[in-house]
Each structure stands twice: as C-alpha cells, then as structure tokens.
Design an enzyme around this catalytic site. Sequence first.
Site, short mmCIF file in Angstrom:
data_model
loop_
_atom_site.label_atom_id
_atom_site.label_comp_id
_atom_site.label_asym_id
_atom_site.label_seq_id
_atom_site.Cartn_x
_atom_site.Cartn_y
_atom_site.Cartn_z
N ASP A 169 51.60 -17.80 80.20
CA ASP A 169 51.53 -16.32 80.80
C ASP A 169 50.21 -16.04 81.57
O ASP A 169 49.15 -16.66 80.92
CB ASP A 169 51.63 -15.37 79.42
N HIS A 216 48.11 -18.85 77.06
CA HIS A 216 47.61 -18.08 78.05
C HIS A 216 46.74 -19.05 79.00
O HIS A 216 45.65 -19.69 78.59
CB HIS A 216 46.97 -16.89 77.68
#
Length: 293
Positions: free
Chosen positions: A89, A239
């Site tokens: 993400d 991430h």
Amino acid sequence: MKNILLFVRRHWGVSGAVALAMVVFTAALLHKFWPQEALEASAGAANWGLSFQQEGRPPVANATAEYLAQYNGLYRAQTEEKVLYITFDAGFENGNTEKILDALKKHNVTATFFLVGNYLETQPELVKRMVEEGHTVGNHTFSHPDMSAIGDEASFQEELQKNEALYKEIVGQDMPRLYRPPQGKFCESNLKMAQKLGYHTIFWSLAYVDWYENDQPTAQQAYNKLLPRVHPGAVVLLHSTSRTNGEILDELLGKWEEMGYRFGDLQELVLGKAGQPETRKKQAGGFLAGRLE
C-alpha cells in the site's frame, strides 16, 4: 442468560451446572473460531481483523472466504501450496520504493501496489517502472477515506474513477480492477458497490505494524512477525513507505524462499491468464516505448 440456561436444561435434560458449562464452552468456541465481527460484517461497517492461532497456518479472519467470495473479495488464496502474494500500500513516496523494486526484481517477484491518488499524481515515473517490470497497480482510492462511511454509489465510484483516469494518463491502459479498502474498513454495501463496478476487493492475511514513518520496527521485530505467521496462500500486506521494508525486503524474500515458498501473481490469481505478468510486460513495454519516441 437465564433463558439460555433454561432452554439447554429443558432440551438436553441436564443439571444447571452442566447447562452452564455447555453454554460457556459454546460461547468460547464462537469467540475463538467465529469472531464477533464476522457475525456483524454483513450488517454494518467493520475493521478488517485477523487472529493468528497456529504458527505456519492461515489466520482466522473476521469475514470468511465464502462470505467475501460472494462479492468478488478475498484475503488469501484457498490453497495448501506454499505460495505467497506480495502487495504494497502506498499513499506517498519517501524514498523507499526504488529499493523495494530492486529487491523484487532480484527475486523475480511480481507484486501488487495499491496506490492512492497522491502517489499517481506525484510519482508517474515510479508508476511506469512498476508496470514496465510486470507489477500490478491496484486501486487504493483517490483520497484514502473511510469507504465504509460512504453510502451512495456516485461518491464511491468517484473515489475509484479518479485513480483510473490518472493511471490511464500515465500508462495508457485501463487500471486493473483490484481494489483495497483504505485501513481495511468495509461493509457489505461497499463490497457490493465494488463488485458492481467490476472490482475485486483484496484484503490480506499477513501484515505487521510498519506504517508509522517515525516509529519504524527493527529488522528483527519485522522477522518476528512475518516469518512465524507466514502460511500457504498468504496475501502479504507491506507498506512501501516503510524504511524497514526497503532495507530488509531482499533478505526477507530470501528467508521465505528458504522456507520453501514461491511467489505468485495476484492479478493472475484473481483475473486469470489475461493477467499474466509476461503479457503485461510486453503490453506496457510497447506502449511506454511508444510514448518515449
């Protein structure tokens, strides 16, 4: 509680003490294997959650695979094969993505990057590199809101379509219809709206706290979470803003390989052969080369 005990005593012919024990035991099983959120997920908003109960085995999620599949959703591949699906993400860029892409390329891993509008607007060259190297760019919404709080289809659609337009402007192709809800917040109406728009909603079955930019875990802390909890068919959420991930990804991928895992392509898993990475590389390479001429 008294009514439940009375029901058990009447229908099973047991004493009060035995009835109480049966009720407590049943409640414990429900709490352990069917979290309350799973019972409520179809009724209202929920936060995606996982309960890891056995090392090397898939966690119990707060919505079942069968429930999500009704709406083209998933959180892991339903397989016993030792295969992992790596996803990232990204809401912004802070200098770690190039290291991550280098490590993925070294291990020949195809990942999925779920991007928000800010990333698409400010990092077109990195987006091009992702696509050129066979990675998938998925939709993480334009402004990263709590999508479960959005009740009308027009607003929900706008969050996704803004990203679609940005992606097409950069790459010249339609954005793959893979959607990850920001913060894992979802509700049944959202799942239905995403499905209506042709999207597959992608959750995850393995992650760790790596998103605090100024409070990054050590490499060992990351390994302590990601190695024992890895499991067949895992969709891994990392991430790309994590400095730790940029530093350890090469070694982490190697450790998973040593454990016998291979790396699958999420778009191929969800969309079939049309989503194969080699086909995407050829298409993207030809298009991007044309844009550079």
